[in-house]
Motif scaffolding. Sequence first.
Motif, PDB file in Angstrom:
ATOM      1  N   SER A  28     -12.646   0.740   8.235  1.00  0.00           N
ATOM      2  CA  SER A  28     -11.248   0.489   8.553  1.00  0.00           C
ATOM      3  C   SER A  28     -11.105  -0.352   9.823  1.00  0.00           C
ATOM      4  CB  SER A  28     -10.530   1.828   8.714  1.00  0.00           C
ATOM      5  OG  SER A  28      -9.211   1.639   9.136  1.00  0.00           O
ATOM      6  N   PHE A  29     -11.847   0.001  10.873  1.00  0.00           N
ATOM      7  CA  PHE A  29     -11.812  -0.738  12.137  1.00  0.00           C
ATOM      8  C   PHE A  29     -12.259  -2.183  11.919  1.00  0.00           C
ATOM      9  CE2 PHE A  29     -13.575  -2.131  16.184  1.00  0.00           C
ATOM     10  CZ  PHE A  29     -12.590  -1.752  17.092  1.00  0.00           C
ATOM     11  N   MET A  30     -13.369  -2.341  11.209  1.00  0.00           N
ATOM     12  CA  MET A  30     -13.912  -3.681  10.993  1.00  0.00           C
ATOM     13  C   MET A  30     -13.013  -4.528  10.093  1.00  0.00           C
ATOM     14  SD  MET A  30     -16.299  -4.038  13.026  1.00  0.00           S
ATOM     15  CE  MET A  30     -16.675  -5.695  12.462  1.00  0.00           C
ATOM     16  N   ALA A  31     -12.278  -3.922   9.198  1.00  0.00           N
ATOM     17  CA  ALA A  31     -11.319  -4.681   8.383  1.00  0.00           C
ATOM     18  C   ALA A  31     -10.259  -5.310   9.280  1.00  0.00           C
ATOM     19  CB  ALA A  31     -10.680  -3.779   7.333  1.00  0.00           C
ATOM     20  N   ILE A  32      -9.802  -4.570  10.275  1.00  0.00           N
ATOM     21  CA  ILE A  32      -8.830  -5.107  11.229  1.00  0.00           C
ATOM     22  C   ILE A  32      -9.455  -6.241  12.030  1.00  0.00           C
ATOM     23  CG2 ILE A  32      -7.421  -4.599  13.263  1.00  0.00           C
ATOM     24  CD1 ILE A  32      -7.265  -1.665  12.170  1.00  0.00           C
ATOM     25  N   ILE A  43      -6.665  -2.263  18.818  1.00  0.00           N
ATOM     26  CA  ILE A  43      -7.572  -3.407  18.757  1.00  0.00           C
ATOM     27  C   ILE A  43      -6.825  -4.712  18.472  1.00  0.00           C
ATOM     28  CG2 ILE A  43      -8.233  -3.142  16.316  1.00  0.00           C
ATOM     29  CD1 ILE A  43     -10.488  -4.153  19.317  1.00  0.00           C
ATOM     30  N   GLU A  44      -5.752  -4.638  17.724  1.00  0.00           N
ATOM     31  CA  GLU A  44      -4.974  -5.843  17.424  1.00  0.00           C
ATOM     32  C   GLU A  44      -4.358  -6.425  18.699  1.00  0.00           C
ATOM     33  OE1 GLU A  44      -2.048  -7.422  13.914  1.00  0.00           O
ATOM     34  OE2 GLU A  44      -2.642  -5.322  13.979  1.00  0.00           O
ATOM     35  N   GLU A  45      -3.965  -5.575  19.631  1.00  0.00           N
ATOM     36  CA  GLU A  45      -3.394  -6.028  20.900  1.00  0.00           C
ATOM     37  C   GLU A  45      -4.472  -6.529  21.857  1.00  0.00           C
ATOM     38  OE1 GLU A  45      -0.868  -4.230  24.679  1.00  0.00           O
ATOM     39  OE2 GLU A  45      -1.753  -2.840  23.235  1.00  0.00           O
ATOM     40  N   SER A  88     -15.196 -19.514  30.170  1.00  0.00           N
ATOM     41  CA  SER A  88     -16.032 -19.422  28.968  1.00  0.00           C
ATOM     42  C   SER A  88     -17.017 -18.253  28.991  1.00  0.00           C
ATOM     43  CB  SER A  88     -16.806 -20.728  28.766  1.00  0.00           C
ATOM     44  OG  SER A  88     -17.691 -20.932  29.858  1.00  0.00           O
ATOM     45  N   LEU A  89     -17.099 -17.514  30.078  1.00  0.00           N
ATOM     46  CA  LEU A  89     -17.982 -16.358  30.133  1.00  0.00           C
ATOM     47  C   LEU A  89     -17.495 -15.302  29.141  1.00  0.00           C
ATOM     48  CD1 LEU A  89     -20.393 -15.117  31.735  1.00  0.00           C
ATOM     49  CD2 LEU A  89     -18.669 -14.024  33.172  1.00  0.00           C
ATOM     50  N   PRO A  90     -18.371 -14.784  28.281  1.00  0.00           N
ATOM     51  CA  PRO A  90     -17.946 -13.771  27.321  1.00  0.00           C
ATOM     52  C   PRO A  90     -17.407 -12.506  27.997  1.00  0.00           C
ATOM     53  CG  PRO A  90     -20.066 -14.678  26.687  1.00  0.00           C
ATOM     54  CD  PRO A  90     -19.769 -15.177  28.079  1.00  0.00           C
ATOM     55  N   VAL A  91     -16.318 -12.000  27.458  1.00  0.00           N
ATOM     56  CA  VAL A  91     -15.671 -10.794  27.963  1.00  0.00           C
ATOM     57  C   VAL A  91     -15.629  -9.780  26.823  1.00  0.00           C
ATOM     58  CG1 VAL A  91     -13.490  -9.822  28.802  1.00  0.00           C
ATOM     59  CG2 VAL A  91     -14.300 -12.024  29.675  1.00  0.00           C
ATOM     60  N   PHE A  92     -16.041  -8.542  27.145  1.00  0.00           N
ATOM     61  CA  PHE A  92     -16.100  -7.479  26.145  1.00  0.00           C
ATOM     62  C   PHE A  92     -15.188  -6.324  26.538  1.00  0.00           C
ATOM     63  CE2 PHE A  92     -20.032  -9.781  25.981  1.00  0.00           C
ATOM     64  CZ  PHE A  92     -20.215  -9.986  24.629  1.00  0.00           C
ATOM     65  N   ILE A  93     -14.487  -5.782  25.558  1.00  0.00           N
ATOM     66  CA  ILE A  93     -13.721  -4.555  25.749  1.00  0.00           C
ATOM     67  C   ILE A  93     -14.750  -3.432  25.808  1.00  0.00           C
ATOM     68  CG2 ILE A  93     -12.019  -2.991  24.737  1.00  0.00           C
ATOM     69  CD1 ILE A  93     -11.060  -5.534  23.112  1.00  0.00           C
ATOM     70  N   ASN A  94     -14.713  -2.644  26.878  1.00  0.00           N
ATOM     71  CA  ASN A  94     -15.769  -1.659  27.087  1.00  0.00           C
ATOM     72  C   ASN A  94     -15.335  -0.213  26.853  1.00  0.00           C
ATOM     73  OD1 ASN A  94     -18.495  -1.085  27.852  1.00  0.00           O
ATOM     74  ND2 ASN A  94     -17.729  -0.346  29.808  1.00  0.00           N
ATOM     75  N   ARG A 122      -6.010  -2.149  29.915  1.00  0.00           N
ATOM     76  CA  ARG A 122      -4.675  -2.690  29.637  1.00  0.00           C
ATOM     77  C   ARG A 122      -4.827  -4.152  29.183  1.00  0.00           C
ATOM     78  NH1 ARG A 122      -0.644  -2.131  34.285  1.00  0.00           N
ATOM     79  NH2 ARG A 122      -1.986  -3.791  35.002  1.00  0.00           N
ATOM     80  N   ALA A 123      -4.058  -4.536  28.186  1.00  0.00           N
ATOM     81  CA  ALA A 123      -4.135  -5.895  27.645  1.00  0.00           C
ATOM     82  C   ALA A 123      -3.918  -6.936  28.736  1.00  0.00           C
ATOM     83  CB  ALA A 123      -3.125  -6.082  26.515  1.00  0.00           C
ATOM     84  N   GLU A 124      -2.979  -6.680  29.637  1.00  0.00           N
ATOM     85  CA  GLU A 124      -2.712  -7.663  30.689  1.00  0.00           C
ATOM     86  C   GLU A 124      -3.888  -7.793  31.655  1.00  0.00           C
ATOM     87  OE1 GLU A 124      -0.228  -3.917  31.545  1.00  0.00           O
ATOM     88  OE2 GLU A 124      -0.594  -5.190  29.816  1.00  0.00           O
TER      89      GLU A 124
END
Length: 95
Positions: free
Chosen positions: A83-87, A50-52, A36-42, A23-25
């Motif tokens: 297509s995904f990478m264009a976004i 992906i835009e959200e 500053s620790l990198p966070v990845f969508i898993n 969830r985005a929240e």
Amino acid sequence: SVAFSSLPDGLCVSGPMTSVPVRAEDLRAVKEAVGSLPVFINTGARHDNIEELLPFADGVIVGSSLKVDGITWNPVDPERVRSFMAIVRRLRAEA
């Protein structure tokens, strides 16, 4: 607590199961908590979300949504990747 006690190089944030998006929240809360620790969508990153999600992450692990027909065991679909990478590129340019 893992960000502070284990000193990871980054964190992967998942939805409740494979292919289900975080969830985005929740993603936003993690990013705010770890600074500053990198966070990845898993899990669950797709064209339609992906835009959200990406504004709250430093990167994304993408699997099934880039495969032919969105099926994990199928080969990668080059058009889905383009297509995904264009976004993603558009979002990164706007950031």
